[in-house]
Design a protein around this motif. Structure first.
Motif, PDB file in Angstrom:
ATOM      1  N   VAL A 193      15.522 -37.599  38.062  1.00 44.84           N
ATOM      2  CA  VAL A 193      14.082 -37.488  38.295  1.00 44.84           C
ATOM      3  C   VAL A 193      13.461 -36.629  37.208  1.00 44.84           C
ATOM      4  N   ALA A 194      14.073 -35.455  36.932  1.00 41.85           N
ATOM      5  CA  ALA A 194      13.559 -34.586  35.872  1.00 41.85           C
ATOM      6  C   ALA A 194      13.648 -35.263  34.514  1.00 41.85           C
ATOM      7  N   SER A 195      14.714 -36.037  34.277  1.00 38.70           N
ATOM      8  CA  SER A 195      14.854 -36.735  33.000  1.00 38.70           C
ATOM      9  C   SER A 195      13.754 -37.775  32.822  1.00 38.70           C
ATOM     10  N   GLY A 196      13.387 -38.447  33.927  1.00 37.46           N
ATOM     11  CA  GLY A 196      12.332 -39.443  33.848  1.00 37.46           C
ATOM     12  C   GLY A 196      11.000 -38.835  33.458  1.00 37.46           C
ATOM     13  N   VAL A 205      14.444 -54.037  41.476  1.00 36.14           N
ATOM     14  CA  VAL A 205      15.068 -52.762  41.840  1.00 36.14           C
ATOM     15  C   VAL A 205      15.877 -52.923  43.127  1.00 36.14           C
ATOM     16  N   TYR A 206      17.090 -52.358  43.154  1.00 33.14           N
ATOM     17  CA  TYR A 206      17.951 -52.422  44.347  1.00 33.14           C
ATOM     18  C   TYR A 206      17.913 -51.078  45.070  1.00 33.14           C
ATOM     19  N   THR A 249      19.506 -45.848  44.709  1.00 31.23           N
ATOM     20  CA  THR A 249      18.911 -47.000  44.039  1.00 31.23           C
ATOM     21  C   THR A 249      19.453 -47.116  42.619  1.00 31.23           C
ATOM     22  N   ASP A 250      19.179 -48.265  42.003  1.00 31.46           N
ATOM     23  CA  ASP A 250      19.466 -48.425  40.571  1.00 31.46           C
ATOM     24  C   ASP A 250      18.177 -48.334  39.761  1.00 31.46           C
ATOM     25  N   TRP A 251      17.179 -47.721  40.356  1.00 30.93           N
ATOM     26  CA  TRP A 251      15.848 -47.634  39.758  1.00 30.93           C
ATOM     27  C   TRP A 251      15.865 -46.972  38.383  1.00 30.93           C
ATOM     28  N   PRO A 252      16.576 -45.828  38.191  1.00 29.86           N
ATOM     29  CA  PRO A 252      16.545 -45.172  36.867  1.00 29.86           C
ATOM     30  C   PRO A 252      17.036 -46.061  35.732  1.00 29.86           C
ATOM     31  N   LEU A 253      17.761 -47.139  36.053  1.00 29.65           N
ATOM     32  CA  LEU A 253      18.243 -48.053  35.012  1.00 29.65           C
ATOM     33  C   LEU A 253      17.189 -49.071  34.620  1.00 29.65           C
TER      34      LEU A 253
END
Length: 577
Positions: free
Chosen positions: A318-321, A392-393, A433-437
């Motif tokens: 989250v912080a990286s995003g 998104v999964y 989730t795989d959202w960050p990808l």
């Protein structure tokens, strides 16, 4: 053509009686007058044209005879048959999106005329009219009265919102009562693939294949620079011919214009430098095309947020995003977040939703997540303008908040919500989730920060008729919406979601001395024109193949005209005697 009541044929004796009356009526002979007492009257009779006199007598006879014959014909009740529409019940699905305003006359007016014409072929069978939109609306249900149906069609208006045709057709199918029901779709274009799986239902699509010229403003952005305001306008030419026009930018006090020229299917970015400082600007395109609704767009400069507080207990992704957005990220322990102000807070602590700072809640610390499966479905919310979530999964979801607006869901279960105060809630841990990808993850974070930024004088960007929870608070509890000083609607705090106006433009939302600006703008889908075709899928049986139209009303009208003509002939005949 046919006769419905042969029993009245005996009334034909009446015109025969009139003919016999004229044959055997008393005839007058010329009589010599020995005295000059009546000389003047005799001279008038001699000077009158004998041909005109004869014609008047014969004309009166012909008119009377024609009126009587028409009366006999009316009693026989003649009619003619016309082919009826296929099916025994009908559902009219009417596209009221903004693109229906294209053309001259507009596609909307053309489809209204077509609907009115088809009503005459229904033969008194029930008709249901459904209007498209995010929430499809039934205007009339199983109506047989033509006058009621014609009035409903006449009162139809453009809603400007996206048609959501797939959703509307699913809704229309729930109104189908039997297999002989036919769904007529009145739109500008509907691809056959949208109906590919609907083999058990009869559809008749009334598309419009008229090619049109369209130049639209797709995006309009503003930024503050050292030399003043800088605007960038994205202009797209959908036409198959070169188009030229003038781009106007205005903030109410200052106006700047520039000439543009686009080749067929060309897209350009038109930068405008050195604009004076101003929060609210409007771009308008003056061009000779066939669709005007997408030729204007407004933009508001919001104070950018360059810092954010993040709960250190959240996953480091989250912080990286947020760091990838060039934002100043401050990671704090959960017990240090409650007193932070001046920047949004990203956390999973639900108790922070009651604070003054805007919150992006990712997960919940007061509930347990359960398994979830399915594709993410989103609503028409500005948060998803650039961040598509379909791929998104998500494996686990937390329970939803009551009375919060759901803007994304998974298999009917809320995934992303908006609180009445404007806070954003993601009901899943990021590690579930795989959202960050996905490229949509930083785009969503950027959109979320802009959504939480808000403004003391700006309510936000809305789409036509959008329902949204907004943070409005005033002493009176009532807000009024104005456009160009004209009253449009009212909103009572706590009485359901805030509903944006239908027509795009700039609005003032006021309560007492408080006043906020609001911008309603078209979605991207409503800035693209498509040409369609008329086609039918499936075939339905009909109880009656023809509809009967009576000729009696027309006969009565013609009899009335003959009676008026008879009186005029009789009056002139009296005057010449």
């Amino acid at each position: 053509m046919g006769i419905e009541n042969w029993g009245w044929i005996w009334t034909a004796i009446m015109p025969l009686a009139v003919i016999l009356y004229y044959f055997f009526r008393k005839k007058y002979k010329d009589q010599p007058i020995s005295s000059t007492l009546f000389w003047q009257e005799t001279m008038k009779e001699i000077q009158a044209s004998p041909y005109l006199k004869k014609l008047q007598h014969h004309l009166l006879f012909y008119i009377q005879l024609a009126a009587l014959l028409l009366c006999v014909l009316g009693l026989l009740q003649p009619y003619f048959n016309s082919d009826t529409l296929e099916g025994n019940e009908f559902i009219f699905v009417v596209d009221t999106s903004a693109t229906m305003l294209a053309g001259s006359p507009s596609h909307f007016e053309q489809q209204k005329e077509k609907m009115a014409g088809l009503l005459q072929q229904t033969g008194g069978k029930p008709v249901t009219i459904v209007k498209t939109g995010q929430s499809p609306e039934v205007l009339v249900r199983d109506e047989r009265d033509l006058e009621v149906l014609e009035q409903a069609i006449e009162q139809l208006q453009i809603s400007y919102e996206t048609a959501q045709m797939e959703q509307t057709l699913l809704f229309a199918e729930t109104l189908v009562d039997n297999e002989s029901t036919v769904i007529h779709v009145f739109t500008d274009a509907l691809d056959r693939t949208a109906l590919a799986g609907k083999t058990d239902q009869v559809y008749v699509v009334h598309g419009i294949g008229e090619p049109l010229r369209n130049v639209s403003i797709r995006q309009f952005g503003l930024a503050e620079t050292d030399g003043g305001m800088r605007a960038i306008v994205q202009v797209v030419n959908e036409s198959s011919e070169p188009m030229s026009g003038t781009l106007h930018l205005s903030n109410g006090e200052t106006e700047k214009e520039s000439a543009i020229k686009l080749e067929p299917k060309e897209e350009i970015l038109a930068p405008v430098e050195g604009l004076p400082t101003g929060k609210l600007w409007e771009a308008a395109l003056e061009v000779d095309d066939d669709y005007n609704a997408d030729n204007a767009m407004a933009s508001y400069v919001q104070q950018p947020i360059d810092a954010i507080f993040i709960d250190s207990s959240l996953h480091e992704l989250v912080a990286s995003g947020f760091s990838s957005l060039d934002m100043k990220v401050t990671s704090l322990a959960p017990d240090q977040l409650a007193n932070q102000k001046g920047a949004p807070i990203v956390t999973n602590q639900t108790e922070l939703l009651a604070g003054d700072a805007p919150v992006l809640l990712m997960g919940r610390n007061d509930e347990t997540a359960s398994e979830a499966a399915g594709q993410i479905e989103t609503t028409d919310h500005p948060l998803f303008t650039y961040a598509a979530l379909e791929e998104v999964y998500v494996s686990h979801l937390y329970p939803a908040f009551k009375n919060y607006e759901t803007i994304a869901s998974i298999d009917g279960k809320p995934f992303i919500q908006v609180s009445p105060e404007g806070d954003l809630i993601v009901l899943a841990d990021i590690q579930s989730t795989d959202w960050p990808l996905s490229p949509s993850f930083p785009l969503f974070l950027w959109s979320a920060v802009n959504e939480l930024a808000g403004s003391e004088s700006f309510l936000g960007f809305f789409q036509p008729n959008e329902h949204r929870s907004v943070a409005l608070a005033s002493t009176s509890g009532e807000w009024e919406i104005f456009k160009d000083s004209n009253y449009m609607a009212s909103y009572l705090e706590g009485e359901g979601p805030f509903i944006a106006p239908a027509e795009p433009g700039i609005y003032d939302v006021t309560s007492g001395s408080e006043s906020l600006k609001m911008i309603v703008q078209l979605s991207i889908e409503e800035k693209t024109l498509e040409t369609g075709a008329a086609y039918q899928i499936g075939q339905a049986a009909s109880e009656e193949e023809t509809v009967r139209f009576s000729l009696v009303p027309g006969i009565l009208l013609f009899i009335l005209i003959l009676l008026m003509a008879e009186w005029e002939v009789y009056r002139r005949g009296i005057a010449l005697r």
